[in-house]
Design an enzyme around this catalytic site. Sequence first.
Site, PDB file in Angstrom:
ATOM      1  CB  ALA A 167      40.713  41.115  31.278  1.00 30.64           C
ATOM      2  CB  SER A 168      40.298  44.241  27.518  1.00 29.75           C
ATOM      3  OG  SER A 168      39.431  45.020  28.306  1.00 29.75           O
ATOM      4  CB  VAL A 169      42.604  39.227  25.553  1.00 29.67           C
ATOM      5  CG1 VAL A 169      42.832  38.210  24.456  1.00 29.67           C
ATOM      6  CG2 VAL A 169      43.890  40.041  25.755  1.00 29.67           C
ATOM      7  CB  SER A 170      36.683  39.280  26.082  1.00 32.14           C
ATOM      8  OG  SER A 170      37.049  38.523  27.209  1.00 32.14           O
ATOM      9  CE  LYS A 171      36.783  46.458  25.554  1.00 30.42           C
ATOM     10  NZ  LYS A 171      37.248  46.036  26.886  1.00 30.42           N
TER      11      LYS A 171
END
Length: 459
Positions: free
Chosen positions: A63-67
């Site tokens: 999820a947003s740990v991809s950012k």
Amino acid sequence: MENKAMKQQFTALFEEVKQHGSFNGVVLVAVDGKAVLCEAMGIAEYKNGGARDLTMDSMFELASVSKPITALGIIRLQQLGQLHWDDPLSNWIPELPYPGITIRHLLNHTSGLPDYMELFANVWDPTRYARNEDVLRMLIEHRPDPLFAPNDSWMYSNTGYIMLAILIEKISGKLYGDFLDEQIFQPLGMTRTKVYNRRVDPGPVPDDYAWGYVYRIGHGGYVLPDEVPELNYVQYLDGLQGDGMVNSTVGDLLRLDRALNDDEFIDPMLRQLMFSPVKMNNGETFPYGMGWLIEHDERLGNIVHHTGGWPGYSTWFKRYIDRDMTLIMLQNGEREHGYTQQLVKSLEQIMAGEEYDVPRPLEIKKIIPLEPKNVEAQLGKYRFASETEESFDVKVYVEQDKLYMKLDNGMRLSLLPLTSTRYYEEQTATELEFFDSEDGKGMHLIWYTGDEPEVGMSL
């Protein structure tokens, strides 16, 4: 605190967590890059009445740990001399109708770009998979208003990170996933990390894959979000990349954590910039750098971290820079975000050498049947307004004998009756209550979202 004593406390804590049956995921805590806690607990996949257990090598959607990883891709391009932070986005995407945005604004969430999820909830055909170029096209076609002028304010922006993925492809001439693989995953030995869109990609599912489940009382427990109608956006947004869709393991994220300390991999000046708060036009700062939230803890010192949440997945990557400690928590079946927050707090108490509190076991909600005649007075529109936040409207309605609440951004929440006036909402793990207003003119809707409940007035 000695690592041995820390290990003993982690073991004791997780003995209790196991008894609760509320945690489904993998957690790793490292000191100086060496694991002192490795715990895989729960199910990776339910199939044919049986189940496959999670392991320390299970691969999760981040999820947003991809950012932080997307931001690192941009930083690699800067190190290669192919862009600069203050380059205008219009150098590469001149057709985007939002002038004045730089690459730095995208990285720092100060671009003011409108939220694509809200736009798609209202105008996208949910039977089609959206891709990054569709986000760009929809912004050009519909031109929703910007949230603010570039760098005038801070607002977390998924749209901004989609634009960064588009930039990576335009500048490198490679697919986003291929560029990250070549520049980050392969050099760091992150062999279990890939950009993977499960529903769109017809290829084989990776080995030891952690399927993302949501817990739904009405569906009898854990189910794939694809089976929950109000979560249909997990399907039509599955083709997007940049703000999410990197998949990885706790071990590979620890490799990334080590590389972020390595001057060979990342220039010390760039590292300092990555972990420095953004400064806005009015001189105020916000504690977000380039893909990382920044905080200071009196016990544990300076911390950079990111969380991720998407139906089926809850992720947390925290780096305690001053103590050289790392906490990585990947879940594929979060029951309640409040429980996760308390578990992280308990782990941090142990890391700081303090006595720890055990998270409270989740309360089992007793749902009663919906009585259509009871809810008639509760239907309609409500406006939530507060002095600090912008006001927003919700619509409460019945569909196929179920009560729903639809938010401004198109998100639909299912309300499960606890009493004739009080309801439980599973996605946010919150309760709501309807009251007759004192003047007898309509209803009030109380939403118990945090320390201070929010009050909605009927329109």
